[in-house]
Design an enzyme around this catalytic site. Structure first.
Site, PDB file in Angstrom:
ATOM      1  N   ARG A  68      43.295 -87.778  -6.059  1.00  0.00           N
ATOM      2  CA  ARG A  68      43.307 -88.796  -4.991  1.00  0.00           C
ATOM      3  C   ARG A  68      41.894 -89.175  -4.577  1.00  0.00           C
ATOM      4  O   ARG A  68      41.524 -88.987  -3.431  1.00  0.00           O
ATOM      5  CB  ARG A  68      44.001 -88.200  -3.771  1.00  0.00           C
ATOM      6  N   LYS A 175      50.210 -70.497 -12.316  1.00  0.00           N
ATOM      7  CA  LYS A 175      50.982 -69.725 -11.371  1.00  0.00           C
ATOM      8  C   LYS A 175      50.614 -70.126  -9.937  1.00  0.00           C
ATOM      9  O   LYS A 175      49.550 -70.709  -9.772  1.00  0.00           O
ATOM     10  CB  LYS A 175      50.743 -68.243 -11.580  1.00  0.00           C
ATOM     11  N   LYS A 209      42.425 -62.811 -21.745  1.00  0.00           N
ATOM     12  CA  LYS A 209      41.230 -61.949 -21.750  1.00  0.00           C
ATOM     13  C   LYS A 209      41.181 -61.137 -23.043  1.00  0.00           C
ATOM     14  O   LYS A 209      42.189 -60.568 -23.463  1.00  0.00           O
ATOM     15  CB  LYS A 209      41.247 -61.007 -20.537  1.00  0.00           C
ATOM     16  N   ASP A 262      50.842 -62.826  -5.864  1.00  0.00           N
ATOM     17  CA  ASP A 262      49.646 -63.421  -6.480  1.00  0.00           C
ATOM     18  C   ASP A 262      49.232 -62.681  -7.766  1.00  0.00           C
ATOM     19  O   ASP A 262      48.792 -63.299  -8.721  1.00  0.00           O
ATOM     20  CB  ASP A 262      48.495 -63.372  -5.456  1.00  0.00           C
ATOM     21  N   HIS A 267      50.054 -60.932 -13.479  1.00  0.00           N
ATOM     22  CA  HIS A 267      49.061 -60.191 -14.260  1.00  0.00           C
ATOM     23  C   HIS A 267      49.468 -58.719 -14.494  1.00  0.00           C
ATOM     24  O   HIS A 267      49.432 -58.221 -15.605  1.00  0.00           O
ATOM     25  CB  HIS A 267      47.694 -60.203 -13.564  1.00  0.00           C
TER      26      HIS A 267
HETATM   27  C1  BG6 Z   1      44.113 -65.093  -9.803  1.00  0.00           C
HETATM   28  C2  BG6 Z   1      44.490 -64.815  -8.376  1.00  0.00           C
HETATM   29  O1  BG6 Z   1      45.254 -65.219 -10.597  1.00  0.00           O
HETATM   30  O2  BG6 Z   1      43.307 -64.047 -10.313  1.00  0.00           O
HETATM   31  C3  BG6 Z   1      43.266 -64.601  -7.526  1.00  0.00           C
HETATM   32  O3  BG6 Z   1      45.224 -65.911  -7.848  1.00  0.00           O
HETATM   33  C4  BG6 Z   1      42.357 -63.562  -8.150  1.00  0.00           C
HETATM   34  O4  BG6 Z   1      43.626 -64.216  -6.204  1.00  0.00           O
HETATM   35  C5  BG6 Z   1      42.092 -63.894  -9.610  1.00  0.00           C
HETATM   36  O5  BG6 Z   1      41.140 -63.539  -7.420  1.00  0.00           O
HETATM   37  C6  BG6 Z   1      41.292 -62.806 -10.286  1.00  0.00           C
HETATM   38  O6  BG6 Z   1      40.996 -63.165 -11.606  1.00  0.00           O
HETATM   39  P1  BG6 Z   1      39.910 -62.373 -12.432  1.00  0.00           P
HETATM   40  O7  BG6 Z   1      39.976 -62.969 -13.783  1.00  0.00           O
HETATM   41  O8  BG6 Z   1      38.601 -62.596 -11.729  1.00  0.00           O
HETATM   42  O9  BG6 Z   1      40.311 -60.945 -12.385  1.00  0.00           O
END
Ligand code: BG6
Length: 513
Positions: A68, A175, A209, A262, A267
């Site tokens: 936007r 996500k 990763k 989250d 993860h």
């Molecule tokens: C994200 C989360 O998926 O992963 C965040 O929404 C988090 O809250 C992030 O900080 C961390 O990612 P990484 O790759 O730095 O471990």
């Protein structure tokens, strides 16, 4: 399975695709919704540049921003330029940038406005004509999940989601994919009513990763570990994703979501699945996902959720020599918030391989240090033929997959302390990426964006995995909601006391990485 049903290419001797050849994306473009957001600036735009710099994008690649803002293409190019300069992994090259820049387009628009999608459709058609993108387009929804359904429906209505023969259209969703099982199901239905399942790429950036993929190499390319990878030898597994940062400016996203939704739903449950799964028939998407799904369907919660889970919220404290605010004082957090910033769960995997082995998962913000690791902790030797005093400093053997930041693998075992007496103490043996390889690891988003453009799905969870993960988490979240406020822990500590008690009840303790 009869030989006729084995997919071609599974037999390496007959595999026509040589995996050592660089995987280069064919003619295509990426349309990025939510291009003004944090993720675009810090990860997505730099990853596109890094791919271009590594020669993995086609020369006519198109990158379309949609937001936007009343920007011209040139304004968008400046935004991308700044993001690349600030966050790209590889060095800046003027010629790579110029080539990428020629394919940059910006479409000003609203997510719920038909005309905006018509403009987008025209831009995409122009790219096909001018840059030879071949009608192959990936739509990346880096927007709040409440817009997923809206955007996919409008992509369908404007014809953007429908490829003509020989072309492809794909959608990439970030996500959180829903906030519970019911909403995830609804979203899956909407998205898959527009895009066929194999055109839907759900991002879990942990799967991109290197160190997470290395878990597959470690387990399935070696003979050393697999024989002890089961309940006969493993005492328990600890999966930790600790962050030292707070929520920063993300209250709008984070509040009401919290640590479990989250991080654990996606993860950490994916890490658990990769750690616990059986050897897949191949690393094709279907085989890999099938094994992960089996694990997720076998995951069980503890019978008493008050004792087998813990949650917390960071209070003011000290971190890195700096005084930091508590969660409730962060900008944008509403009064009376009950969102957790720390979550820990005890899970078991109801299979013969893992019967009785607890998997402890924890994640939190404003913890002692940033570290993600999977620690497989082994049982003690059944008999120690030493004086009791000789083994007082001998702990359990452990294999630790260090996902980040210090990427590698550590094995902890007992060794004789030099001297004239027999004394055994824990020592560690380390493999570090930096020592063994000269190449630095690509960012997760580089790998995942390339896989989207190549149409390679193994590193993207399919909807059943997402739903199974919510199925595991929903009862925990409902239980916590009934209990009101999470327990405070000081910023810079290792979480709430209840998480330590949770472990102590099982006669164990969290690792202090
Ligand atoms: C994200 C989360 O998926 O992963 C965040 O929404 C988090 O809250 C992030 O900080 C961390 O990612 P990484 O790759 O730095 O471990």
């Amino acid at each position: 399975m009869s030989p006729a049903r084995v997919a071609p290419g599974r037999n390496p001797l007959r595999d026509p695709r040589d995996k050592r050849l660089p995987r280069i994306a064919g003619p295509s473009s990426l349309v990025l919704f939510g291009v003004t957001g944090d993720l675009a600036r810090s990860k997505l735009l730099p990853a596109v540049y890094d791919l271009a710099n590594r020669g993995l994008l086609p020369p006519g690649f198109g990158l379309v921003g949609f937001a936007r803002r009343q920007w011209a293409d040139q304004d968008f190019a400046e935004v991308v330029h700044d993001a690349v300069r600030e966050n790209a992994r590889t060095p800046f090259s003027e010629s790579v940038w110029q080539q990428l820049c020629e394919g940059l387009r910006f479409v000003p628009g609203e997510l719920d406005d038909d005309e905006s999608y018509e403009r987008l459709a025209r831009t995409v058609a122009e790219l096909d004509a001018e840059r030879g993108t071949g009608g192959n387009h990936a739509f990346y929804l880096s927007v709040p999940p409440r817009y997923f359904a809206e955007v996919t429906r409008r992509l369908a209505a404007s014809g953007l989601s429908t490829p003509v023969r020989g072309q492809w259209r794909r959608v990439v969703v970030e996500k959180p994919f829903g906030h519970d099982l019911a909403s995830a199901r609804e979203l899956n239905e909407v998205v898959e009513s527009v895009f066929p399942p194999d055109a839907v790429f759900r991002i879990d950036h942990y799967l991109g990763k290197e160190t997470v993929q290395n878990l597959l190499a470690l387990r399935f390319a070696n003979q050393l570990f697999e024989p002890v990878w089961n309940a006969h030898y493993v005492d328990h597994v600890q999966i930790t994703m600790a962050e030292d940062i707070g929520i920063g400016g993300r209250a709008g996203y984070y509040d009401g979501i919290g640590a479990a939704r989250d991080v654990i739903q996606n993860h950490l449950l994916q890490l658990l699945a990769l750690t616990a799964m059986e050897e897949p028939v191949s690393f094709d998407a279907q085989d890999l996902r099938a094994e992960k799904e089996k694990v997720l369907s076998a995951v069980r919660l503890p019978p008493d959720l008050s004792r087998g889970t813990a949650r917390g919220r960071y209070a003011a404290g000290w971190q890195g020599g700096e005084q930091v605010r508590g969660y409730l004082e962060e900008d944008g957090v509403p009064d009376g918030s009950t969102t957790e910033t720390y979550a820990a769960l005890t899970l078991t995997v109801d299979t013969r391989r893992w019967a009785g082995v607890p998997f402890y998962l924890r994640t939190g913000k404003r913890l002692g240090r940033r570290v993600t690791e999977i620690a497989v902790v082994f049982k003690r030797a059944p008999h120690l033929p030493f004086e009791h005093t000789a083994t007082e400093e001998l702990g359990e053997n452990a294999l630790v997959i260090r996902v980040q930041p210090d990427e590698g693998v550590t094995i902890r075992f007992g060794s004789k302390v030099p001297g004239t007496a027999m004394e055994v103490r824990d020592v560690t043996m380390d493999f570090g990426y930096g020592h063994s390889f000269t190449e630095s690891s690509p960012e997760a988003y580089e790998r995942l964006l390339l896989d989207v453009l190549l149409g390679e799905p193994p590193l993207f969870p399919r909807h059943r995995e997402v739903e199974l993960s919510w199925q595991i988490l929903d009862p925990v979240i409902r239980h916590w909601e009934r209990r009101g406020e999470p327990e405070d822990y000081p910023a810079g500590s290792w979480g709430p006391a209840s998480a330590d008690r949770m472990m102590a009840r099982d006669g164990r303790a969290w690792r202090r990485p």
